[in-house]
Design a protein around this motif. Structure first.
Motif, PDB file in Angstrom:
ATOM      1  N   ALA A 158       0.821  -1.207   0.000  1.00  0.00           N
ATOM      2  CA  ALA A 158       0.000   0.000   0.000  1.00  0.00           C
ATOM      3  C   ALA A 158       0.851   1.251   0.000  1.00  0.00           C
ATOM      4  O   ALA A 158       0.449   2.299  -0.518  1.00  0.00           O
ATOM      5  N   ALA A 574      -1.785   6.820  -4.527  1.00  0.00           N
ATOM      6  CA  ALA A 574      -1.821   6.309  -3.158  1.00  0.00           C
ATOM      7  C   ALA A 574      -2.061   7.440  -2.175  1.00  0.00           C
ATOM      8  O   ALA A 574      -1.692   8.602  -2.423  1.00  0.00           O
ATOM      9  N   GLU A 576      -1.975   8.038   2.266  1.00  0.00           N
ATOM     10  CA  GLU A 576      -1.588   7.473   3.553  1.00  0.00           C
ATOM     11  C   GLU A 576      -1.927   8.489   4.644  1.00  0.00           C
ATOM     12  O   GLU A 576      -1.700   9.696   4.475  1.00  0.00           O
ATOM     13  N   TYR A 597      -3.776   3.391   1.284  1.00  0.00           N
ATOM     14  CA  TYR A 597      -4.498   2.793   0.167  1.00  0.00           C
ATOM     15  C   TYR A 597      -3.755   3.132  -1.127  1.00  0.00           C
ATOM     16  O   TYR A 597      -3.306   4.268  -1.321  1.00  0.00           O
ATOM     17  N   ARG A 598      -3.628   2.148  -2.016  1.00  0.00           N
ATOM     18  CA  ARG A 598      -2.966   2.356  -3.313  1.00  0.00           C
ATOM     19  C   ARG A 598      -3.808   1.712  -4.403  1.00  0.00           C
ATOM     20  O   ARG A 598      -4.245   0.561  -4.283  1.00  0.00           O
ATOM     21  N   TRP A 599      -4.029   2.467  -5.475  1.00  0.00           N
ATOM     22  CA  TRP A 599      -4.746   1.993  -6.654  1.00  0.00           C
ATOM     23  C   TRP A 599      -3.752   1.886  -7.793  1.00  0.00           C
ATOM     24  O   TRP A 599      -2.941   2.778  -8.032  1.00  0.00           O
ATOM     25  N   ASP A 609      -5.726  -3.076  -6.289  1.00  0.00           N
ATOM     26  CA  ASP A 609      -5.442  -2.131  -5.211  1.00  0.00           C
ATOM     27  C   ASP A 609      -4.784  -2.847  -4.044  1.00  0.00           C
ATOM     28  O   ASP A 609      -4.759  -4.084  -3.971  1.00  0.00           O
ATOM     29  N   TRP A 611      -4.070  -2.124   0.422  1.00  0.00           N
ATOM     30  CA  TRP A 611      -4.421  -1.258   1.539  1.00  0.00           C
ATOM     31  C   TRP A 611      -3.761  -1.763   2.819  1.00  0.00           C
ATOM     32  O   TRP A 611      -3.292  -2.910   2.891  1.00  0.00           O
ATOM     33  N   SER A 630      -3.226  -5.893   6.265  1.00  0.00           N
ATOM     34  CA  SER A 630      -3.037  -5.298   4.943  1.00  0.00           C
ATOM     35  C   SER A 630      -3.309  -6.296   3.832  1.00  0.00           C
ATOM     36  O   SER A 630      -3.264  -7.510   4.025  1.00  0.00           O
TER      37      SER A 630
END
Length: 945
Positions: A158, A574, A576, A597-599, A609, A611, A630
C-alpha cells in the motif's frame, strides 16, 4: 518557513538515534530535534508521511553501512542473507549452472521468492537485475555508499507498490561527505579459493557557496571462484546410494562418503563390447579393459552406475564451481543543489559493470556411435569388434578437448535520476523525481561445439591415398577435419577448431519511472495533527533478448534460446494517513491509527489495489503495542508474461485413458473426460504411447496479480528503569493466493480433469486431436494456481551497557521462529507442501552479537544460528537414514582500531571455528544456506584525506 538544511539536521539526528547503538536495531527511536527552527518532520521508515516524534508504525530492522564494513562484508547481499527473516535468493553460491543468472545477488525475505521482495534505493525504484525479472541485483549497490539499510517485512504494498508482498529493503545512501575517503579490504580463506578484495574511493564536498553538494564513489570488488577441490569437505563429498542391505525394515538409501565416479563414462571414451566386457582407451589411444578401481558400488538400483574413488570413470567433483567468480566496478555520483532555502534539485547517477563466469563439464555424449571402419580405431579394437560381431559401438565420453563449458556473463547497468523537493508551506512539503534505468546483459557460452560438425568429424575413414578424411563428401568439401575421440587429447587442433564454437545472447531491460509525493498535516485533533501523504507514480518496464541464430536453430550442443520482446506500464495513486486518537491519557500515553491505500492500473494485468490498517498504542511510555492488517499485491513480471515459446519434449500419462480414468477423485475425472468428447473405454493411439510428445515452454500473457492478506501484531518494550535496553516481539502471517506457478504438462492434464469442471486454467495448456483424441500439443506456462500460508515470530533485543572504567558493552539478539510454512502449487489438497522444519525453512534462525568498545578499540563476537531440521517432512524410516540435519552455528570475531580521526583499521576472522556444512547428502556443499568458505581472515583500512 522551514529550510531544507534544518530538515537535513533532523534526518541526521534520527539516523544517529536509530543506528548508532548496534549493527541491526528495531526502528524504535524518536525522530525529532528541537532547535531554533522548531521541531522538524522527517520521513519514518515504512511510511511516506513525515512525522514528528513518531515511532515506525511497521516492524523495521536497520543495518548500518559502517558496521557492515566492520564485519568484513563487501556485498550488501551477504549481510541481508544472514538475517533470520531472510533466506538466500540467487547468489554466486547457487547460480553456477543457471546460465543467465551467474553471479547475481538477490535476497529473499521470508523465503517467499526474490520477486516478492522489493528493493528500493533512497525510497525509489531501481532497475531490475536480470532480463524479464523484477528483483534488484544487489551487486549494483556499493557498500561504501550505504548509510543504512531498512528491512520492512510485510504489509508494504500500500505504501510502496507491487513486488512488496514479503517486504521492502530500502537502501539509504550516504548524504554528507567532506573530503576524500579511501577504503580497502581483503579476505583470505585458510584454504585457497574464494578470496575477496575491495577498494573504494569516496569524495564529497560543498561548492558554489554551499549550494551544491556532491558525493562521488568508485568501488572495485573482486570475489575469486571456489571449486570443490579447494575445500577438504567438498573434495570428499557425502552423497547417497541405495542400501545394499535389502532386508525388511532397512532404509532404502544410506549415505556414501567420498568420491564415486560414474562407471560407464569418462574422458577417454568407454564402450561395451559384444563379449560383455567394458573397454576404454589410454592417453595414447590404445584400447584396454576399463578399470573399476575399488569395484562397482554394491547394492540395488543405480548403485552399479558408480565405482570406487580410483575408478577410471567420470568424477563430477572435478568439474564446476561451488561459487562463481565476480568482478564489479561501480560508479556513483549523487548531487544536491539548493535553489533557495525551500527547494532543491537532486540527482543520482549509477553506472555498474561486472562480470561473472559459470562453469560446468565439457560437452558429453551418450549416443555416440563409432563405426567398425573408423580410421582411428586401434587394431585390437577392430579385432574385438570382428570377433564379437559388432559393426559399431556406442562411445560414452566427456569431450575434454573442447574445454569446460563456460557461461560468461557481463552486466552493464546505468541509472539516472533527477528530482526536485522542498516545502510548500510550514506544514506541507513535496518531492518529485523522474528516472531511467537500463540493464544490458551479454552472455557468451564457451566450450561449445557444432552438433552436425561433431557427427561428421568423428566419422573418419581412410581415403584411397591412405589419408584419414571425413566420410561425408559434402562435409569434406566444407572443410571437415577428422576428429579422433579414442583416448585423451588425441584430436588435432585443426579438428578441434573445426568442431568448436561459441554462442551468445544479448539482452536489454529498461525502466522508466516518475513519482510525486506530497506530505503534510491536514488538521489538528486534541491528540495531535492528522498527517497525510499523497503520491502518484508512473512506471514502464521493457525487456528484450537477442540470441545468436545458432541458439535459435538449436545447432550447438545442449542450448537453445528464442528472442523475446515484452513491456508493460503502470499508473498508481496512493494516500496514507496517520491519525492521533489519544495522547497523555490514562492507559493511553498515545494511540494512533495508520491507514494507507494504493490503486494500480497495469497495461497487462488490469486494475488492482492494496491497503493497510495499522494501530499504534502506547498504554504507558515504556510499552508500545502495534498491529497492522493489509492487502498486498504482486503483478506478473515480463518474463512470466512474455517468455518466448521454446520447444520441448515430454513423456506423461493421459489420465483419460481406460485405466487411469477410473482413479480420479469424486468421479470428476470420468465426468470431465467424457465432457471433453472422449468416449468410455478410450485409449490414446499406440504411436502416442511410444513417443515423447512435442510442446513448448512459454510465458502467459493472461496472468493476473498475486494477492497477499497479511497481518502483524507486536510489542516494543523500552523500560525507563533499564536504560539502554529494548526488546521487540512481532507475530506475523502471510496468506498469498493466486500465486504464479510454472506448471508441467503432466500436472496440467491431471488437474484439468480432476477439477470440478473443465472451466479451469489447466485445460487451456494442451490440445487434443479432434479425430483421435491424442494430445498433440502443449504449453508449459505459469498460471495463477499456487498459494502460501506462512506464519512466524520475530524477536529482537539489545542492551547497551556503558561503564566508567571498562568501556562500553553491547549485547544484541535478533531471531525468527517459523510457526508455519506451507505452499500448495495447484490448489489440490494432495499437493500441499508443509515445509516448516525442513532445512530450507528451519524453526529457528538467529543472530547474536556481543560487542565491547574501549577508547579507540572495538571488538565484537557474532554468531549465526540455524536450528536443527529435517530434509523432508514426509520422511519415513524406510526412505533413508539421513533425514535429520543438526543445528549449525558459525562464529565471527571482528574488531577495529581508530588511530586518529582520519585513519582506522578493521580486522577479524570469519567462521572462526572452521565450521563446515553438515555432513549430509542434502547440504554438504552448502546449498546457499551454509558457509562453504571456511575459516577466513580479513583486514581492512580506511583513510580520510
Amino acid at each position: 518557513m522551514t529550510s531544507i538544511s534544518s530538515l537535513s539536521n533532523a534526518v541526521r539526528v534520527a539516523l544517529i538515534a536509530t543506528s548508532s547503538a548496534a549493527l541491526m536495531t528495531s526502528a524504535v527511536a524518536y525522530a525529532e530535534e528541537q532547535s531554533g527552527d522548531g521541531i522538524e518532520r522527517i520521513e519514518v521508515t515504512g511510511s511516506k508521511i513525515k512525522r514528528i516524534g513518531e515511532l515506525s508504525p511497521t516492524p523495521v530492522t536497520v543495518i548500518t553501512g559502517a558496521e557492515m564494513m566492520d564485519m568484513g562484508i563487501t556485498n550488501v547481499a551477504d549481510i541481508l542473507n544472514k538475517l533470520p527473516s531472510s533466506t538466500v535468493g540467487i547468489s554466486p553460491e547457487t547460480s553456477n549452472n543457471t546460465i543467465f543468472a551467474n553471479g547475481l545477488n538477490k535476497t529473499d525475505l521470508r523465503g517467499l521468492g526474490s520477486d516478492r521482495t522489493l528493493v528500493l534505493v533512497n525510497g525509489r525504484r531501481f532497475v531490475a537485475g536480470s532480463n524479464g525479472d523484477s528483483a534488484v541485483d544487489l551487486n549494483t549497490i556499493p557498500t561504501a555508499m550505504v548509510a543504512r539499510m531498512e528491512v520492512i517485512t510485510g504489509g508494504a504494498s500500500a505504501v510502496y507498490g507491487s513486488d512488496a508482498i514479503a517486504g521492502v529493503i530500502n537502501i539509504i545512501t550516504r548524504k554528507d561527505i567532506q573530503g576524500v575517503e579511501l577504503d580497502a579490504s581483503y579476505t583470505q580463506p585458510e584454504q585457497s579459493g574464494g578470496e575477496e578484495s575491495q577498494f573504494s574511493l569516496t569524495a564529497g564536498g560543498n561548492f558554489l557557496d554551499d549550494k551544491l553538494s556532491t558525493i562521488f564513489n568508485f568501488t572495485y570488488a573482486e570475489q575469486k571462484e571456489l571449486r570443490n577441490t579447494d575445500r577438504d569437505f567438498l573434495d570428499n563429498p557425502v552423497t547417497s546410494i541405495y542400501n545394499p542391505d535389502t532386508s525388511e525394515g532397512a532404509p532404502a538409501r544410506i549415505p556414501y562418503e567420498g568420491r564415486k565416479p560414474l562407471s560407464w563414462l569418462n574422458e577417454a571414451g568407454t564402450f561395451f563390447a559384444g563379449d560383455g566386457g567394458q573397454y576404454t582407451f589410454d592417453k595414447n589411444g590404445a584400447m584396454k579393459e576399463f578399470d573399476y578401481g575399488e569395484g562397482l558400488i554394491e547394492g540395488p538400483g543405480t548403485n552399479g552406475n558408480y565405482c570406487g574413488p580410483s575408478c577410471e570413470g567420470y568424477d563430477p567433483v572435478d568439474y564446476g564451481l561451488v561459487r562463481t567468480p565476480l568482478d564489479r566496478m561501480v560508479f556513483t555520483l549523487n548531487t544536491d543543489y539548493e535553489l533557495n532555502d525551500d527547494h532543491k534539485l537532486f540527482s543520482e547517477i549509477t553506472y555498474v559493470d561486472y562480470s561473472s563466469n559459470g562453469e560446468s563439464t565439457p560437452v558429453f555424449h551418450t549416443r555416440n556411435y563409432i563405426q567398425a571402419d573408423n580410421a582411428f580405431l586401434p587394431e585390437e579394437t577392430k579385432q574385438l569388434m570382428a570377433e564379437t560381431g559388432m559393426d559399431q559401438f556406442n562411445l560414452y565420453r566427456i569431450d575434454r578437448e573442447f574445454g569446460n563449458r563456460t557461461y560468461n556473463q557481463d552486466r552493464e547497468t546505468m541509472r539516472f535520476l533527477v528530482g526536485i523537493e522542498g516545502v510548500i508551506s510550514d506544514d506541507w512539503d513535496y518531492s518529485f523525481h523522474a528516472q531511467r534505468g537500463q540493464l544490458k546483459e551479454t552472455t557468451v557460452w564457451g566450450g561449445e561445439i557444432w552438433g552436425d560438425r561433431y557427427d561428421q568429424a568423428k566419422d573418419a575413414i581412410f581415403a584411397d591415398d591412405g589419408s584419414i578424411v571425413c566420410r561425408d563428401a559434402d562435409a569434406r568439401a566444407a572443410g571437415c577435419v577428422p576428429l579422433n575421440l579414442l583416448g585423451e587429447n588425441q584430436a588435432s587442433q585443426e579438428a578441434i577448431n573445426w568442431v568448436s564454437t561459441s554462442a551468445g545472447q544479448t539482452a536489454k531491460t529498461t525502466q522508466t519511472s516518475a513519482g510525486l509525493v506530497v506530505s503534510g498535516a491536514l488538521f489538528d485533533l486534541p491528540a495531535g495533527y492528522v498527517s497525510a501523504a499523497f503520491s502518484a507514480d508512473y512506471r514502464k518496464e521493457e525487456s528484450e533478448t537477442n540470441p545468436d541464430q545458432a541458439l535459435v536453430d538449436g545447432t550447438i550442443f545442449g542450448n537453445t534460446a528464442n528472442p523475446m520482446r515484452g513491456e508493460y506500464d503502470v499508473s498508481e495513486f496512493a494516500a496514507e494517513f496517520s491519525i492521533p486518537l489519544l495522547s497523555d491519557q490514562f492507559l493511553a500515553y498515545d494511540l494512533a491509527l495508520d491507514l494507507a491505500y494504493r490503486w494500480m492500473d497495469y497495461s497487462t494485468a488490469g486494475q488492482d489495489d492494496a491497503w493497510k490498517i495499522g494501530l499504534n498504542w502506547a498504554p504507558i511510555e515504556d510499552l508500545r503495542l502495534r498491529a497492522t492488517k493489509s492487502k498486498s499485491v504482486r503483478a506478473p513480471n515480463i518474463g512470466e508474461l512474455f517468455s518466448p515459446a521454446g520447444q520441448t519434449f515430454a513423456s506423461f500419462t493421459d489420465v483419460c485413458d481406460n485405466i487411469n480414468v477410473e482413479l480420479g477423485p469424486d468421479d470428476n475425472r470420468k465426468k470431465n473426460c467424457q465432457a471433453s468428447g472422449l468416449p468410455a473405454g478410450w485409449n490414446p493411439s499406440d504411436s502416442w504411447y511410444l513417443s515423447n510428445h512435442p510442446g513448448y515452454n512459454a510465458g502467459n500473457p493472461d496472468l493476473t496479480p498475486e494477492t497477499s492478506n497479511d497481518y502483524t501484531i507486536g510489542a516494543v518494550y523500552t523500560p525507563n528503569y533499564l536504560e539502554g535496553f529494548s526488546i521487540t516481539v512481532d507475530y506475523w502471517a502471510f496468506e498469498i493466493t493466486e500465486a504464479i506457478e510454472y506448471v508441467q504438462v503432466g500436472t496440467a492434464v491431471r488437474y484439468c480433469y480432476d477439477s470440478e469442471s473443465l472451466d479451469n486454467p489447466y485445460c487451456d495448456l494442451f490440445t487434443r486431436d479432434a479425430a483421435t483424441g491424442d494430445i498433440i500439443d502443449f504449453v508449459q506456462s505459469p498460471i495463477n494456481s499456487a498459494s502460501f500460508d506462512v506464519k512466524g515470530l520475530d524477536i529482537e533485543s539489545q542492551y547497551n551497557i556503558p561503564t566508567d572504567s571498562f568501556g562500553d558493552f553491547r549485547v544484541h539478539l535478533i531471531a525468527t521462529y517459523l510457526e508455519q510454512w506451507e505452499k500448495n502449487p495447484t490448489g489440490f489438497a494432495d499437493d500441499l507442501q508443509v515445509d516448516v522444519g525442513e532445512y530450507e525453512n528451519p524453526r529457528w534462525k538467529a543472530m547474536f552479537s556481543l560487542g565491547w568498545k574501549y577508547d579507540a578499540l572495538s571488538l565484537e563476537a557474532r554468531s549465526n544460528y540455524r536450528h536443527s531440521a529435517v530434509a523432508d517432512n514426509e520422511w519415513k524410516p524406510e526412505n533413508n537414514n539421513y533425514n535429520d540435519i543438526p543445528s549449525h552455528t558459525v562464529w565471527d570475531f571482528t574488531g577495529s582500531y581508530a588511530f586518529n580521526d582520519d585513519f582506522s583499521l578493521r580486522f577479524g576472522v570469519k567462521n572462526a571455528f572452521d565450521k563446515a556444512p553438515p555432513r549430509n547428502p542434502y547440504v554438504y556443499d552448502g546449498d546457499g544456506y551454509y558457509d562453504t568458505n571456511g575459516r577466513a581472515f580479513f583486514l581492512g583500512a580506511n583513510y580520510k584525506l
